[in-house]
Design an enzyme around this catalytic site. Structure first.
Site, short mmCIF file in Angstrom:
data_model
loop_
_atom_site.label_atom_id
_atom_site.label_comp_id
_atom_site.label_asym_id
_atom_site.label_seq_id
_atom_site.Cartn_x
_atom_site.Cartn_y
_atom_site.Cartn_z
N HIS A 44 0.85 -1.21 0.00
CA HIS A 44 0.00 0.00 0.00
C HIS A 44 0.87 1.25 0.00
CE1 HIS A 44 -3.14 2.86 1.38
NE2 HIS A 44 -3.95 2.00 0.80
N PHE A 45 1.49 1.60 -0.95
CA PHE A 45 1.54 1.12 -2.32
C PHE A 45 3.00 0.87 -2.66
CE2 PHE A 45 -2.34 3.60 -2.07
CZ PHE A 45 -3.26 2.76 -2.67
#
Length: 138
Positions: A44-45
């Protein structure tokens, strides 16, 4: 025993590092530093890790639980869990190295149900706000 010890979460899912201020049974201020090694940040991410908005709301719930469980007139609620989220707004994101400033206030109680309002900021930027319901056996 610290008030933070009332959290049932293991260290890998605790989003309050420090209790900055506590008005027992009423409100609390705390902080959490996004370290960058949290497992969820890897996805993420990839290449641009950001603290997930749902975890910002979880931080509000955890700090609200600390405030509620510290009430000197009402004993701790057994099995206190996050059972509802209302009016959540995710307004920004935090990156590794940022320190989250979390505030939570107990708005009301009815038996084993506790309503909390709170918000999360970082460096003066409001990142999230929400009302959460915590419930357990009274």
């Amino acid at each position: 025993m610290s008030a933070l010890d009332s959290l049932p979460h293991g260290p890998e899912f605790r989003f309050v590092d420090e209790l900055v201020e506590l008005d027992p049974g009423k409100s609390a201020r705390g902080s959490y530093t996004v370290r960058g090694d949290e497992a969820f940040l890897a996805g993420h991410f990839p290449g641009r890790p950001l603290m997930p908005g749902v975890i910002l709301v979880e931080a509000i719930a955890q700090l609200g639980g600390v405030a509620a469980q510290s009430d000197p007139e009402i004993g701790p609620v057994e099995g206190l869990l996050l059972t509802g989220i209302r009016g959540a707004k995710i307004l920004g994101a935090a990156e590794p190295g940022e320190t989250l400033e979390i505030r939570a206030e107990v708005e009301g109680r009815l038996g084993g149900m506790i309503q909390i309002s709170g918000e999360v900021e970082s460096a003066g930027r409001k990142l999230a706000s929400a009302k959460v319901m915590l419930s357990g056996a009274a």
